[in-house]
Scaffold this active site. Structure first.
Site, short mmCIF file in Angstrom:
data_model
loop_
_atom_site.label_atom_id
_atom_site.label_comp_id
_atom_site.label_asym_id
_atom_site.label_seq_id
_atom_site.Cartn_x
_atom_site.Cartn_y
_atom_site.Cartn_z
N TRP A 284 33.31 30.89 58.07
CA TRP A 284 33.93 30.78 56.75
C TRP A 284 33.78 32.10 55.98
O TRP A 284 34.15 32.17 54.82
CB TRP A 284 33.27 29.63 55.94
CG TRP A 284 33.76 28.28 56.35
CD1 TRP A 284 34.75 28.01 57.25
CD2 TRP A 284 33.29 27.01 55.89
NE1 TRP A 284 34.93 26.64 57.38
CE2 TRP A 284 34.04 26.01 56.55
CE3 TRP A 284 32.30 26.60 54.99
CZ2 TRP A 284 33.83 24.64 56.34
CZ3 TRP A 284 32.10 25.24 54.76
CH2 TRP A 284 32.86 24.27 55.44
N GLU B 239 42.90 18.07 46.46
CA GLU B 239 42.34 19.18 47.22
C GLU B 239 43.43 20.23 47.43
O GLU B 239 44.53 19.92 47.89
CB GLU B 239 41.83 18.66 48.58
CG GLU B 239 41.24 19.75 49.43
CD GLU B 239 40.07 19.28 50.28
OE1 GLU B 239 39.66 18.10 50.17
OE2 GLU B 239 39.57 20.11 51.05
N ASN C 291 40.69 14.62 54.11
CA ASN C 291 39.25 14.36 53.94
C ASN C 291 39.20 12.99 53.28
O ASN C 291 39.19 12.85 52.07
CB ASN C 291 38.60 15.44 53.09
CG ASN C 291 38.68 16.79 53.78
OD1 ASN C 291 38.49 16.90 54.99
ND2 ASN C 291 38.99 17.83 53.03
N ARG D 246 36.93 31.04 66.29
CA ARG D 246 37.47 29.78 65.77
C ARG D 246 38.95 29.60 66.16
O ARG D 246 39.42 28.48 66.33
CB ARG D 246 37.31 29.75 64.26
CG ARG D 246 37.87 28.52 63.63
CD ARG D 246 37.55 28.48 62.14
NE ARG D 246 38.65 27.89 61.40
CZ ARG D 246 38.77 27.93 60.09
NH1 ARG D 246 37.86 28.56 59.37
NH2 ARG D 246 39.79 27.37 59.49
N ASP E 64 44.18 29.11 59.58
CA ASP E 64 44.28 28.20 58.44
C ASP E 64 45.26 28.69 57.38
O ASP E 64 44.83 29.22 56.36
CB ASP E 64 42.88 28.02 57.82
CG ASP E 64 42.83 26.86 56.86
OD1 ASP E 64 43.80 26.11 56.78
OD2 ASP E 64 41.79 26.71 56.18
N GLU F 188 35.15 19.93 60.02
CA GLU F 188 34.61 20.18 58.69
C GLU F 188 33.81 18.98 58.18
O GLU F 188 33.95 18.56 57.03
CB GLU F 188 35.72 20.55 57.70
CG GLU F 188 36.44 21.83 58.08
CD GLU F 188 37.49 22.27 57.07
OE1 GLU F 188 38.10 21.41 56.42
OE2 GLU F 188 37.70 23.49 56.96
N GLU G 106 47.48 27.53 49.14
CA GLU G 106 46.03 27.71 49.12
C GLU G 106 45.61 29.17 49.26
O GLU G 106 44.74 29.63 48.54
CB GLU G 106 45.41 26.86 50.25
CG GLU G 106 43.92 27.08 50.40
CD GLU G 106 43.32 26.26 51.53
OE1 GLU G 106 44.03 25.44 52.14
OE2 GLU G 106 42.12 26.45 51.80
C1 GCU Z 1 41.42 24.15 54.81
C2 GCU Z 1 41.19 23.79 53.38
C3 GCU Z 1 40.47 22.49 53.23
C4 GCU Z 1 41.18 21.41 54.05
C5 GCU Z 1 41.31 21.87 55.49
C6 GCU Z 1 42.12 20.92 56.35
O1 GCU Z 1 40.22 24.50 55.41
O2 GCU Z 1 40.48 24.83 52.73
O3 GCU Z 1 40.42 22.16 51.87
O4 GCU Z 1 40.48 20.22 53.99
O5 GCU Z 1 42.00 23.09 55.50
O6 GCU Z 1 43.28 21.24 56.60
O7 GCU Z 1 41.62 19.92 56.78
#
Ligand code: GCU
Length: 719
Positions: free
Chosen positions: A561, A186, A229, A355, A384, A310, A412
């Site tokens: 988002w 990710e 995740n 947020r 973020d 999320e 990112e």
């Molecule tokens: C960001 C990112 C995600 C990641 C999240 C996190 O939103 O885009 O891919 O999972 O951060 O830090 O948990």
């Protein structure tokens, strides 16, 4: 003797292969090529004539191996371990426990206070000979001291008259891999995950040891192998055996493994009907799981948890708090000495008014309710990993709780592995920010090193940019961000420029003009990216999903988002009103920051649109109106990206052709992207400002529809 001759021949063969082989970046900053300045080389050869490690353990053997390849490479001659230290130029490394030269030096006083990982490097006399002693309380300290000594040689520094004393300011210096069990990563832009789960535990790839070496060389002592995740499968017995194999390999390099714990694992991996943290069966399941893990991995570090964020499961699914959830895992790990890093990157499915406020709102009321072995892991800023954010208001706001920062090393929102963006200035900016939590001087660095609120459990996390591509990070300069993270985690007071210089000298060249040029490029690069992506406090206006290019028009899907949620452009102006008249996110900062950020006339311009909705004709410090300034900043970003490419041309003869050409290609792509950002964003915001582009700036190449329709087919990462 025969064995020894063979070993020397092997080393020499390795050295000549290293000289001949193409510079593919795989050796990172541990290249150990022969010192190319003849005078310096002669001096070093005189000062270092042999080495010896006192004592024996897996860690000391790792240190010995490193001294052997490092010194042999740098000094250009085979340097196997010497038999004694009784000659000028010996390097002696060890702990007093070995009852050898180090013990005889009576260093107890100097070593006191250096802890488990600190070390001394001193030039001294032994039996009337000049020697260098690398001394520590533990074998790990010796290993770190060895890497430090090699760094001195690699960077052309003085190695006589040494009196170095170093110990880490932060206890746990840890990488977070967002790696999935199917080997996708990710937000990874450097190929697939390093962890070949399909081959573990039986087949161990040589890269694992290389990875551990590289981390040890910069003081990193922990790694979370799996994505936040999380997948509960990693907690099953067969996967734990795979994890144990990695832990065994990393141990001699002072690195502990950690895993992400999916909160619903008792249901998914344990067959229970609930994961309620107060349920006795759930409590027992985690206890048993921890016991099982420690049977396989006696020095297992602990868990990193993303919960109720999320879509990830968490204690709130059962009406419990983050503290209930974190304490459940903390209690299971505590008997074994493990810790929990509980993330504060939370926002639930109900879109909040802002947020940026949510983490503070959820966590501050829980201060003091977490167990001793819990740290709250907080991203550097409240949204973020943006090119620029103010520091997260949670730093300093929970004095009764151990707090650790989470920085992103993978880029990112910063051009992935395509753009040259040196991130140390971003880390440094956050660490040096004054929270004013206990008056002036309450910097983020003092919060997280535990000194501000007297915490002994301290940590710093970096989301890794490492994958299985040959050069590890995709962009050759991505390695610098990994390097800088480690160095800053050891000492948050180090400066970005000094770290960059070390890295350049070890990675590319010691040629002074080239070092200066590359250093200048690196130090300017973050601000350049801010200019062409999100100047003046704009944020989160990236293309939906991959976050690579511009997408200020993104307005569908979950509100927080979208881009329009963050920039709030309208005919009157642009920016998110976070003053008391708006979301009042400024109220989460301590005075006097509330007033500094909260008043339009006081707010630093680099954060202006983060905190204020500003009229298009607002006069800026430059004398321009906001609209014109925005256009100028975007344009300056493009000009500077072009300058980076030109400056790189200037180092051509000083860099190996392979990496020179690779970086030149990437810089051309970066310049192309910077133009795309400028044109797309200026055209888009013009639809609100209704004002003309400043006459002296080049007009956009296409119309807005063209940019909206543009798709990316040449960017790295999961598609
Ligand atoms: C960001 C990112 C995600 C990641 C999240 C996190 O939103 O885009 O891919 O999972 O951060 O830090 O948990």
């Amino acid at each position: 003797m025969k064995k020894r001759t063979l070993r020397i021949a092997l080393i020499m063969a390795t050295l000549s292969v290293a000289v001949l082989r193409a510079e593919d970046g795989s050796r990172l900053w541990l290249r150990y090529d022969r010192i190319d300045n003849p005078l310096l080389l002669a001096g070093c050869q005189k000062s270092v004539t042999g080495w010896i490690i006192e004592g024996d353990s897996p860690v000391l053997r790792a240190a010995a191996g490193e001294l052997e390849i490092g010194l042999s490479g740098l000094l250009g001659r085979a340097m196997p371990e010497a038999r004694s230290a009784r000659r000028h130029g010996s390097v002696v490394a060890g702990t007093p426990a070995a009852a050898g030269v180090i013990a005889s030096m009576g260093l107890a006083k100097e070593l006191a206070g250096l802890g488990e990982e600190g070390y001394l490097i001193i030039s001294t006399r032994f039996k009337r000979k000049n020697i260098t002693a690398i001394a520590a309380n533990s074998d790990r300290g010796v290993l770190y001291g060895v890497f430090h000594f090699l760094r001195l040689l690699q960077t052309g520094q003085e190695i006589t008259g040494l009196a170095i004393k170093s110990a880490p300011e932060i206890r746990i210096r840890i990488l977070n891999h967002w790696d999935n069990l199917d080997r996708t990563v990710e937000r990874g832009y450097a190929g697939r995950s390093l962890w070949a789960w399909e081959d573990l535990p039986g087949r161990l790839h040589p890269r694992y040891t290389e990875y551990a070496r590289a981390n040890a060389s910069i003081g990193i002592n922990g790694t979370v192998l799996t994505n936040v995740n999380a997948n509960a499968q990693v907690l099953t017995e067969s996967y734990l055996r795979k994890v144990a194999a990695l832990a065994d390999l990393f141990r001699p390099w002072g690195i502990r493994v950690y895993l992400t714990a999916r909160f619903s694992a008792p249901v998914e991996a344990g067959g229970l009907s609930t994961a309620d943290p107060l349920d006795p069966a759930v409590i027992a399941w985690w206890r048993d799981k921890a016991d099982e893990i420690y049977r396989l991995i006696p020095d297992f570090g602990g868990f990193l948890v993303k919960a109720n964020s999320e879509g990830q499961p968490g204690p709130q699914n059962y009406g419990r708090s983050h503290a209930d959830g974190a304490n459940l895992l903390a209690d299971a790990l505590a008997p074994h000495g493990g810790i929990v890093m509980w993330r504060a990157f939370v926002y639930d499915n109900n879109v909040p008014d802002d947020r940026a406020k949510q983490a503070w709102n959820e966590f501050v009321p829980l201060d003091g309710r977490f167990r001793e072995n819990v740290l709250i892991q907080v991203k550097n800023g409240p949204i973020d990993f943006q090119p620029r954010e103010p520091f997260h208001p949670l730093f300093g706001a929970m004095p009764g709780t151990a707090m650790m920062p989470e920085f992103q090393i993978t880029q990112e929102y910063l051009g992935a592995s395509v753009h040259l963006v040196y991130l140390a200035p971003l880390y440094e900016e956050c660490l040096r920010s004054d929270t004013h939590a206990s008056g002036p001087g309450s910097t983020v660095a003092r919060v997280i090193d535990g000194t501000l609120h007297a915490h002994s459990l301290t940590a710093m996390a970096g989301v890794a940019n490492i994958g299985d591509v040959c050069n590890w990070t995709g962009h050759p300069f991505g390695q610098a961000n990994w390097y800088a993270f480690g160095r800053l985690a050891w000492d948050p007071d180090l400066g970005s420029a000094a770290i960059a210089e070390e890295w350049i000298r070890m990675t590319f060249t010691g040629d002074a003009p080239a070092v200066a040029t590359i250093g200048k490029m690196m130090m300017a690069s973050r601000e350049i990216a801010v200019d062409y992506m999100t100047p003046l406090g704009l944020h989160h206006i990236m293309y939906y999903g991959h976050h690579y290019g511009p997408g200020p028009w993104v307005d569908s899907g979950r509100a927080d988002w979208t881009s329009v949620y963050y920039h709030r452009a309208d005919s009157l102006g642009v920016g998110f009103d976070r003053t008391p008249a708006g979301s009042d996110a400024v109220g989460q900062y301590f005075p006097p920051l509330r007033e500094l950020y909260g008043r339009l006339e006081n707010c630093p311009e680099e954060l202006l649109l983060w905190f204020h909705h500003v009229p298009w004709d607002h006069p800026m410090k430059s004398g321009r109106l906001l609209w014109d300034e925005l256009c100028f900043r975007y344009d300056a970003g493009v000009q500077s990206a072009a300058r980076l490419r030109e400056e790189w041309e200037g180092v051509k003869g000083s860099i190996d052709p392979e990496r020179f050409t690779e970086v030149a290609g990437l810089l051309a792509k970066q310049e192309r992207d910077a133009r795309l950002w400028r044109d797309a964003c200026s055209l888009y915001f013009q639809t609100f400002s209704g004002r003309p582009f400043p006459a002296d700036l080049a007009p956009p190449q296409h119309d807005l529809e063209w940019y909206k329709a543009h798709t990316y087919d040449d960017i790295p990462g999961i598609k």
